[in-house]
Scaffold this motif. Structure first.
Motif, PDB file in Angstrom:
ATOM      1  N   GLU A  15      58.042  78.771  79.542  1.00  0.00           N
ATOM      2  CA  GLU A  15      58.618  80.045  79.109  1.00  0.00           C
ATOM      3  C   GLU A  15      59.991  79.801  78.487  1.00  0.00           C
ATOM      4  O   GLU A  15      60.781  79.013  78.989  1.00  0.00           O
ATOM      5  N   GLY A  16      60.235  80.448  77.374  1.00  0.00           N
ATOM      6  CA  GLY A  16      61.518  80.292  76.691  1.00  0.00           C
ATOM      7  C   GLY A  16      61.477  79.302  75.537  1.00  0.00           C
ATOM      8  O   GLY A  16      62.381  79.300  74.692  1.00  0.00           O
ATOM      9  N   GLU A  17      60.436  78.478  75.495  1.00  0.00           N
ATOM     10  CA  GLU A  17      60.328  77.491  74.413  1.00  0.00           C
ATOM     11  C   GLU A  17      59.861  78.157  73.119  1.00  0.00           C
ATOM     12  O   GLU A  17      59.222  79.210  73.138  1.00  0.00           O
ATOM     13  N   LEU A  74      52.704  79.555  61.780  1.00  0.00           N
ATOM     14  CA  LEU A  74      53.148  80.642  62.653  1.00  0.00           C
ATOM     15  C   LEU A  74      54.092  80.070  63.693  1.00  0.00           C
ATOM     16  O   LEU A  74      53.774  79.075  64.345  1.00  0.00           O
ATOM     17  N   ASN A  75      55.251  80.681  63.805  1.00  0.00           N
ATOM     18  CA  ASN A  75      56.223  80.283  64.813  1.00  0.00           C
ATOM     19  C   ASN A  75      56.497  81.445  65.754  1.00  0.00           C
ATOM     20  O   ASN A  75      56.578  82.597  65.313  1.00  0.00           O
ATOM     21  N   ILE A  76      56.639  81.122  67.029  1.00  0.00           N
ATOM     22  CA  ILE A  76      57.012  82.112  68.030  1.00  0.00           C
ATOM     23  C   ILE A  76      58.288  81.611  68.690  1.00  0.00           C
ATOM     24  O   ILE A  76      58.339  80.480  69.188  1.00  0.00           O
ATOM     25  N   SER A  77      59.312  82.420  68.678  1.00  0.00           N
ATOM     26  CA  SER A  77      60.568  81.989  69.283  1.00  0.00           C
ATOM     27  C   SER A  77      60.690  82.531  70.695  1.00  0.00           C
ATOM     28  O   SER A  77      60.204  83.625  71.008  1.00  0.00           O
ATOM     29  N   ALA A  78      61.316  81.735  71.551  1.00  0.00           N
ATOM     30  CA  ALA A  78      61.612  82.127  72.932  1.00  0.00           C
ATOM     31  C   ALA A  78      60.406  82.765  73.610  1.00  0.00           C
ATOM     32  O   ALA A  78      60.410  83.949  73.952  1.00  0.00           O
ATOM     33  N   SER A  79      59.365  81.962  73.818  1.00  0.00           N
ATOM     34  CA  SER A  79      58.107  82.477  74.333  1.00  0.00           C
ATOM     35  C   SER A  79      58.283  83.175  75.689  1.00  0.00           C
ATOM     36  O   SER A  79      59.120  82.800  76.512  1.00  0.00           O
ATOM     37  N   ILE A  80      57.456  84.206  75.885  1.00  0.00           N
ATOM     38  CA  ILE A  80      57.434  84.962  77.135  1.00  0.00           C
ATOM     39  C   ILE A  80      55.995  84.993  77.645  1.00  0.00           C
ATOM     40  O   ILE A  80      55.061  84.717  76.879  1.00  0.00           O
TER      41      ILE A  80
END
Lengths: 114, 113
Positions: A15-17, A74-80
């Protein structure tokens, strides 16, 4: 027929990566779409890209239409935790546009470790 | 959320029996689609419709037929179900301004024994 190759097939992250995934094709696409599927539900459209080089954001998600028109990212920032699911890229089945259906990649499974 | 419902949501049937899956939309969209989803294959297009009584085949249409007698309903029929048709079936409709942007129903899980 057209094929879309997604990588990686699965990702185990904390989480958070930040997350990055991509999709490539042997043929040119005029449109790239990114969908997310939660367990037990239908895919949901996240982002649509219509122009080579285009960079589009939707909250923490950013997608890019590759310059060659044969790839997308596709990029996802600060994953939750709610980012868990399967991410699919898709494009029009033929030059006739999406009216005659979409071709989907096989998906990237995103798993977030606590 | 796009108004798309699918029925039934789950079905178990025996090999050789006919099965009909229903997709119903409340959006009055012209374009409707049936896809199947299998592990390792993503989603694959079975049939699509571009208007009432106007349908065409997709990538994996063998063993399936469709009908669309009203704008809101798109039916998928397996004339004689086989075990290879065990899958999750999704209906989709197209956004009115862009047929690229498709919206999916909740899916029907079909098991053929």
């Amino acid at each position: 027929g057209q094929q879309l190759n997604q990588s990686p097939q699965s990702m185990f992250i904390q989480e958070g990566e930040d997350v990055s995934m991509n999709c490539t094709s042997s043929s040119i696409f005029n449109t790239w779409l990114w969908y997310k599927q939660d367990p037990g539900e239908g895919p949901v459209l996240l982002i649509a890209l219509y122009k080579a080089g285009e960079l589009t954001s939707n909250g923490r998600l950013t997608a890019q239409f590759g310059i060659t028109r044969k790839d997308s990212f596709l990029n996802i920032s600060a994953s939750i935790p709610s980012d868990v699911g399967i991410y699919f890229c898709a494009g029009p089945t033929s030059s006739g546009g999406g009216a005659d259906g979409l071709t989907f990649g096989k998906g990237t499974h995103l798993i977030i470790q606590p | 959320d796009a108004g798309i419902t699918q029925s039934p949501r789950h079905k178990v049937t025996e090999t050789g029996t006919p099965v009909t899956l229903r997709c119903h939309q409340t959006e009055n969209h012209r374009y409707m689609y049936w896809y199947r989803q299998d592990p390792g294959h993503g989603l694959r297009l079975i049939h699509y419709s571009y208007g009432v009584k106007d349908t065409d085949k997709g990538e994996v249409s063998d063993g399936y037929s469709v009908s669309r007698s009203k704008t809101e309903d798109f039916l998928l029929t397996l004339e004689s179900a086989t075990s290879s048709q065990t899958s999750v079936y999704f209906c989709a409709i197209s956004h009115p301004d862009s047929t690229y942007e498709q919206y999916f129903g909740p899916g029907t899980r079909l098991t053929v024994t």
